[in-house]
Design an enzyme around this catalytic site. Structure first.
Site, PDB file in Angstrom:
ATOM      1  N   SER A  23       0.833  -1.204   0.000  1.00 13.16           N
ATOM      2  CA  SER A  23       0.000   0.000   0.000  1.00 13.16           C
ATOM      3  C   SER A  23       0.872   1.261   0.000  1.00 13.16           C
ATOM      4  O   SER A  23       1.909   1.307   0.670  1.00 13.16           O
ATOM      5  CB  SER A  23      -0.892   0.005   1.234  1.00 13.16           C
ATOM      6  OG  SER A  23      -1.499   1.272   1.351  1.00 13.16           O
ATOM      7  N   LYS A  74     -14.169  -3.857   2.232  1.00 16.71           N
ATOM      8  CA  LYS A  74     -14.946  -2.626   1.995  1.00 16.71           C
ATOM      9  C   LYS A  74     -16.454  -2.825   2.174  1.00 16.71           C
ATOM     10  O   LYS A  74     -17.159  -1.899   2.562  1.00 16.71           O
ATOM     11  CB  LYS A  74     -14.659  -2.074   0.589  1.00 16.71           C
ATOM     12  CG  LYS A  74     -13.332  -1.349   0.479  1.00 16.71           C
ATOM     13  CD  LYS A  74     -13.194  -0.711  -0.894  1.00 16.71           C
ATOM     14  CE  LYS A  74     -11.900   0.058  -1.030  1.00 16.71           C
ATOM     15  NZ  LYS A  74     -11.776   0.730  -2.332  1.00 16.71           N
ATOM     16  N   ASN A  95     -14.717   3.011   2.467  1.00 20.03           N
ATOM     17  CA  ASN A  95     -13.242   3.003   2.433  1.00 20.03           C
ATOM     18  C   ASN A  95     -12.620   3.899   3.505  1.00 20.03           C
ATOM     19  O   ASN A  95     -11.408   3.976   3.602  1.00 20.03           O
ATOM     20  CB  ASN A  95     -12.702   3.377   1.042  1.00 20.03           C
ATOM     21  CG  ASN A  95     -12.823   4.849   0.751  1.00 20.03           C
ATOM     22  OD1 ASN A  95     -13.852   5.450   1.047  1.00 20.03           O
ATOM     23  ND2 ASN A  95     -11.805   5.447   0.175  1.00 20.03           N
ATOM     24  N   ASP A 110     -13.886   7.298  -2.353  1.00 25.75           N
ATOM     25  CA  ASP A 110     -13.504   6.935  -3.728  1.00 25.75           C
ATOM     26  C   ASP A 110     -14.379   7.705  -4.726  1.00 25.75           C
ATOM     27  O   ASP A 110     -13.897   8.188  -5.755  1.00 25.75           O
ATOM     28  CB  ASP A 110     -13.677   5.426  -3.973  1.00 25.75           C
ATOM     29  CG  ASP A 110     -12.546   4.607  -3.359  1.00 25.75           C
ATOM     30  OD1 ASP A 110     -11.453   5.166  -3.135  1.00 25.75           O
ATOM     31  OD2 ASP A 110     -12.762   3.406  -3.107  1.00 25.75           O
ATOM     32  N   GLY A 134     -15.801  -2.931 -15.141  1.00 23.52           N
ATOM     33  CA  GLY A 134     -15.733  -3.441 -13.775  1.00 23.52           C
ATOM     34  C   GLY A 134     -17.036  -3.162 -13.047  1.00 23.52           C
ATOM     35  O   GLY A 134     -17.803  -2.265 -13.436  1.00 23.52           O
ATOM     36  N   ALA A 135     -17.294  -3.974 -12.023  1.00 24.41           N
ATOM     37  CA  ALA A 135     -18.491  -3.754 -11.185  1.00 24.41           C
ATOM     38  C   ALA A 135     -18.178  -4.122  -9.743  1.00 24.41           C
ATOM     39  O   ALA A 135     -19.055  -4.514  -8.990  1.00 24.41           O
ATOM     40  CB  ALA A 135     -19.669  -4.559 -11.715  1.00 24.41           C
ATOM     41  N   GLY A 137     -16.141  -2.822  -5.974  1.00 24.11           N
ATOM     42  CA  GLY A 137     -16.345  -1.670  -5.099  1.00 24.11           C
ATOM     43  C   GLY A 137     -15.913  -0.352  -5.737  1.00 24.11           C
ATOM     44  O   GLY A 137     -16.648   0.643  -5.667  1.00 24.11           O
TER      45      GLY A 137
HETATM   46  P1  NAP Z   1     -12.858  -5.613  -6.634  1.00 31.27           P
HETATM   47  O1  NAP Z   1     -14.043  -5.191  -5.840  1.00 31.27           O
HETATM   48  O2  NAP Z   1     -12.143  -6.877  -6.295  1.00 31.27           O
HETATM   49  O3  NAP Z   1     -13.322  -5.663  -8.175  1.00 31.27           O
HETATM   50  C1  NAP Z   1     -12.445  -6.132  -9.178  1.00 31.27           C
HETATM   51  C2  NAP Z   1     -13.079  -5.908 -10.550  1.00 31.27           C
HETATM   52  O4  NAP Z   1     -12.143  -6.314 -11.552  1.00 31.27           O
HETATM   53  C3  NAP Z   1     -14.352  -6.739 -10.764  1.00 31.27           C
HETATM   54  O5  NAP Z   1     -15.228  -6.028 -11.598  1.00 31.27           O
HETATM   55  C4  NAP Z   1     -13.787  -7.985 -11.483  1.00 31.27           C
HETATM   56  O6  NAP Z   1     -14.747  -8.643 -12.294  1.00 31.27           O
HETATM   57  C5  NAP Z   1     -12.750  -7.338 -12.368  1.00 31.27           C
HETATM   58  N1  NAP Z   1     -11.703  -8.291 -12.772  1.00 31.27           N
HETATM   59  C6  NAP Z   1     -10.756  -8.850 -11.995  1.00 31.27           C
HETATM   60  N2  NAP Z   1      -9.990  -9.700 -12.737  1.00 31.27           N
HETATM   61  C7  NAP Z   1     -10.489  -9.662 -13.992  1.00 31.27           C
HETATM   62  C8  NAP Z   1     -10.150 -10.322 -15.206  1.00 31.27           C
HETATM   63  N3  NAP Z   1      -9.107 -11.189 -15.273  1.00 31.27           N
HETATM   64  N4  NAP Z   1     -10.861 -10.056 -16.328  1.00 31.27           N
HETATM   65  C9  NAP Z   1     -11.896  -9.168 -16.278  1.00 31.27           C
HETATM   66  N5  NAP Z   1     -12.284  -8.520 -15.148  1.00 31.27           N
HETATM   67  C10 NAP Z   1     -11.579  -8.770 -14.025  1.00 31.27           C
HETATM   68  O7  NAP Z   1     -11.711  -4.474  -6.594  1.00 31.27           O
HETATM   69  P2  NAP Z   1     -11.911  -2.894  -6.482  1.00 31.27           P
HETATM   70  O8  NAP Z   1     -11.795  -2.492  -5.065  1.00 31.27           O
HETATM   71  O9  NAP Z   1     -13.126  -2.531  -7.237  1.00 31.27           O
HETATM   72  O10 NAP Z   1     -10.579  -2.368  -7.212  1.00 31.27           O
HETATM   73  C11 NAP Z   1     -10.410  -2.462  -8.607  1.00 31.27           C
HETATM   74  C12 NAP Z   1      -9.120  -1.742  -9.010  1.00 31.27           C
HETATM   75  O11 NAP Z   1      -9.245  -0.343  -8.724  1.00 31.27           O
HETATM   76  C13 NAP Z   1      -7.878  -2.209  -8.250  1.00 31.27           C
HETATM   77  O12 NAP Z   1      -6.797  -2.257  -9.148  1.00 31.27           O
HETATM   78  C14 NAP Z   1      -7.645  -1.103  -7.225  1.00 31.27           C
HETATM   79  O13 NAP Z   1      -6.282  -0.962  -6.877  1.00 31.27           O
HETATM   80  C15 NAP Z   1      -8.108   0.122  -8.003  1.00 31.27           C
HETATM   81  N6  NAP Z   1      -8.530   1.234  -7.138  1.00 31.27           N
HETATM   82  C16 NAP Z   1      -7.994   2.448  -7.364  1.00 31.27           C
HETATM   83  C17 NAP Z   1      -8.392   3.516  -6.588  1.00 31.27           C
HETATM   84  C18 NAP Z   1      -7.766   4.859  -6.813  1.00 31.27           C
HETATM   85  O14 NAP Z   1      -7.956   5.728  -5.970  1.00 31.27           O
HETATM   86  N7  NAP Z   1      -7.072   5.083  -7.908  1.00 31.27           N
HETATM   87  C19 NAP Z   1      -9.355   3.362  -5.589  1.00 31.27           C
HETATM   88  C20 NAP Z   1      -9.916   2.091  -5.403  1.00 31.27           C
HETATM   89  C21 NAP Z   1      -9.494   1.022  -6.186  1.00 31.27           C
HETATM   90  P3  NAP Z   1     -15.722  -9.777 -11.662  1.00 31.27           P
HETATM   91  O15 NAP Z   1     -16.837  -9.022 -10.983  1.00 31.27           O
HETATM   92  O16 NAP Z   1     -16.160 -10.566 -12.826  1.00 31.27           O
HETATM   93  O17 NAP Z   1     -14.886 -10.565 -10.687  1.00 31.27           O
END
Ligand code: NAP
Length: 290
Positions: A23, A74, A95, A110, A134-135, A137
């Site tokens: 992190s 989360k 978050n 976020d 994506g869908a 958090g």
């Molecule tokens: P999460 O809840 O685990 O969701 C992951 C998402 O990615 C789901 O929609 C999942 O699809 C999809 N996914 C994972 N592997 C995949 C694959 N091989 N092919 C297609 N889709 C795939 O995670 P999250 O918290 O939403 O975070 C997602 C990303 O955003 C992470 O990289 C995180 O570091 C980043 N993030 C950035 C910020 C920022 O401030 N910049 C803030 C929060 C998060 P399924 O539903 O089909 O599993």
């Protein structure tokens, strides 16, 4: 190193997640505390799924001022808190937790962090058509943020049901309909024809699988604005492809710094030194990229 001498009056904040080893939040927040001369420290807390109820009780017992919450907690933290901000409840993800005299208040920065980033970039969402990939958090936070701006949104996700659920929840919030599709090349081609703004909110492209991209390069056009909220690496494969296509690109560090700054303000009541946080986050990501 916080640059601040820890003592009996040091106020503790932190991050609860698993893993937390990579992190950048400790670097970002401790740099901000140092800049403002606040006697605060931010620590990583690795908390397993089974350990979460005890860890949340520990926030109260140890008088921890507040924590950020990351994967995988989360959503599961929501029933363990005393109050949830209405937007965080709609998004279904918290978050940030703020400890107000033993009562734990959960919110979501976020969504607002994404909005602040767009505003800073001069992007006015009104009338814009967005394709959000994506869908999970983070995607739900981005979708609710874009819906609040009046954007048309197509949500594309590998697991279609989660995209449909997100579109349903947003319809209840915004009183209009949103499209939900399975994430595949055929549907992406159709959605990107319509879209001006593309947001990758999947974890595809995140280190160590940094060479993966959710979009075939041929689908990206000069007229697109491409946001990748993945921030590790700073320049993802998707951003490189988009740049080659002549599109405008925005990486995930800006949203990260904004959501961190908003957390900082909730805990300290002070205006966050955004640029200090952004620089500290960028430096920390670079360290992990090596
Ligand atoms: P999460 O809840 O685990 O969701 C992951 C998402 O990615 C789901 O929609 C999942 O699809 C999809 N996914 C994972 N592997 C995949 C694959 N091989 N092919 C297609 N889709 C795939 O995670 P999250 O918290 O939403 O975070 C997602 C990303 O955003 C992470 O990289 C995180 O570091 C980043 N993030 C950035 C910020 C920022 O401030 N910049 C803030 C929060 C998060 P399924 O539903 O089909 O599993």
């Amino acid at each position: 190193m916080t640059g601040i001498e820890l003592n009996g009056k040091t106020v503790i904040c932190g991050l609860m997640g698993d893993p937390v080893e990579h992190s950048v939040s400790p670097a970002m927040h401790n740099a901000a505390f140092h800049r403002l001369g606040l006697n605060y420290a931010y620590l990583p807390f690795r908390v397993s799924k089974e350990g979460l109820p005890g860890a949340v009780q520990g926030i109260r017992a140890l008088h921890i001022a507040g924590v950020n919450v990351t994967i995988p907690h989360k959503t599961s933290i929501i029933p363990l808190l005393d109050e949830i901000d209405p937007l965080a409840r709609r998004i279904g993800a918290v978050n940030v937790v703020h400890n107000k005299s033993g009562r734990l208040f959960g919110s979501n920065t976020d969504a607002d962090g994404f909005l602040r980033m767009l505003k800073e970039q001069g992007i006015d969402g009104h009338g814009l058509h967005a394709a959000v990939l994506g869908a999970g958090g983070a995607s739900r936070a981005v979708c609710f943020a874009l819906a609040s701006l009046g954007c048309e949104i197509t949500i594309l996700n590998r697991t279609l049901q989660k995209a449909l659920d997100c579109a349903d929840d947003m319809e209840k919030y915004a009183g209009r309909t949103f499209s939900a599709l399975e994430l595949n090349t055929h549907n992406l081609a159709a959605a990107l024809e319509e879209a001006g703004l593309i947001v990758n909110a999947t974890s595809l492209g995140m280190a160590p699988r940094a060479d993966e991209s959710p979009i075939d390069r041929g689908l990206l056009k000069r007229r697109h604005i491409v946001v990748d909220i993945v921030y590790n690496p700073v320049k993802t494969g998707l951003l490189s492809q988009a740049q080659k296509a002549g599109a405008r690109t925005i990486g995930g560090l800006d949203m990260l710094a904004w959501q961190g700054a908003l957390s900082f303000e909730i805990w300290t009541g002070r205006r966050a030194p955004l640029d200090v946080m952004r620089r500290a986050a960028a430096k920390a990501v670079k360290r992990y990229e090596k």
